[in-house]
Design a protein around this motif. Structure first.
Motif, PDB file in Angstrom:
ATOM      1  N   HIS A   5       2.397   8.840  31.291  1.00  0.00           N
ATOM      2  CA  HIS A   5       1.171   9.597  31.060  1.00  0.00           C
ATOM      3  C   HIS A   5       0.013   8.900  31.761  1.00  0.00           C
ATOM      4  O   HIS A   5       0.127   7.755  32.168  1.00  0.00           O
ATOM      5  CB  HIS A   5       0.875   9.786  29.559  1.00  0.00           C
ATOM      6  N   ALA A  26      -2.682  23.161  28.608  1.00  0.00           N
ATOM      7  CA  ALA A  26      -2.209  22.000  27.845  1.00  0.00           C
ATOM      8  C   ALA A  26      -1.922  22.386  26.398  1.00  0.00           C
ATOM      9  O   ALA A  26      -2.526  23.310  25.853  1.00  0.00           O
ATOM     10  CB  ALA A  26      -3.248  20.885  27.876  1.00  0.00           C
ATOM     11  N   PHE A  43      -3.031  13.484  22.752  1.00  0.00           N
ATOM     12  CA  PHE A  43      -2.091  13.612  23.844  1.00  0.00           C
ATOM     13  C   PHE A  43      -1.982  15.092  24.193  1.00  0.00           C
ATOM     14  O   PHE A  43      -1.758  15.924  23.305  1.00  0.00           O
ATOM     15  CB  PHE A  43      -0.706  13.061  23.471  1.00  0.00           C
ATOM     16  N   SER A  45       0.030  17.812  26.483  1.00  0.00           N
ATOM     17  CA  SER A  45       1.291  17.993  27.197  1.00  0.00           C
ATOM     18  C   SER A  45       1.234  19.260  28.033  1.00  0.00           C
ATOM     19  O   SER A  45       0.662  20.274  27.617  1.00  0.00           O
ATOM     20  CB  SER A  45       2.448  18.098  26.203  1.00  0.00           C
ATOM     21  N   ARG A  51       1.960  14.360  30.768  1.00  0.00           N
ATOM     22  CA  ARG A  51       1.056  14.199  29.631  1.00  0.00           C
ATOM     23  C   ARG A  51      -0.217  13.487  30.054  1.00  0.00           C
ATOM     24  O   ARG A  51      -0.199  12.615  30.911  1.00  0.00           O
ATOM     25  CB  ARG A  51       1.734  13.403  28.509  1.00  0.00           C
ATOM     26  N   GLU A  53      -3.527  11.582  28.159  1.00  0.00           N
ATOM     27  CA  GLU A  53      -4.128  11.096  26.923  1.00  0.00           C
ATOM     28  C   GLU A  53      -5.634  11.054  27.131  1.00  0.00           C
ATOM     29  O   GLU A  53      -6.118  10.442  28.082  1.00  0.00           O
ATOM     30  CB  GLU A  53      -3.614   9.697  26.575  1.00  0.00           C
TER      31      GLU A  53
END
Length: 127
Positions: A5, A26, A43, A45, A51, A53
């Motif tokens: 990520h 997302a 987070f 995805s 991903r 953050e």
């Protein structure tokens, strides 16, 4: 090996989360809050497993985000087609985000647009 990520600090977690959910599809987790340090994060995805953050904590620096600074400069999102690049770019522009290039085919063959997105960060939208 793959990048697990990428993380970025933001001033407003809710607005940043909503930006990536609304414009780039997302899916957000419920968030994390460390009550001892007041660190907070989500987070996000994306369809292919990538991903992002987004994080916030007290006393962050918020330096000017020039387009030619060193370090990470933009995040690129592949949206699958020229039509989708055009559509998302038009929606972002209509919602007041600055389109700084494109949509266009670059010299190295990418079809893309670049937008100054949430909190002055450059977002590239490509096929």
């Amino acid at each position: 090996m793959k990048i697990e990520h990428v993380a970025m600090y933001v001033n407003n977690l809710t607005e940043a989360r909503d930006f990536f959910v609304k414009y780039l599809g997302a899916v957000s987790n419920d968030g994390y809050h460390n009550k001892n340090t007041d660190f907070r994060s989500y987070f996000l995805s994306f369809d292919d497993g990538a991903r992002l953050e987004i994080m916030n904590k007290p006393s962050m620096e918020d330096a000017e985000k020039t387009l030619t600074r060193t370090g990470f400069v933009h995040v690129a999102f592949s949206v699958g087609s020229k039509e989708k690049v055009d559509e998302i770019t038009a929606i972002l522009k209509a919602d007041g985000y600055e389109v700084i290039s494109g949509p266009r085919t670059t010299g190295d063959g990418y079809y893309e647009s670049c937008v100054i997105g949430i909190e002055g960060n450059q977002i590239e939208i490509t096929i």
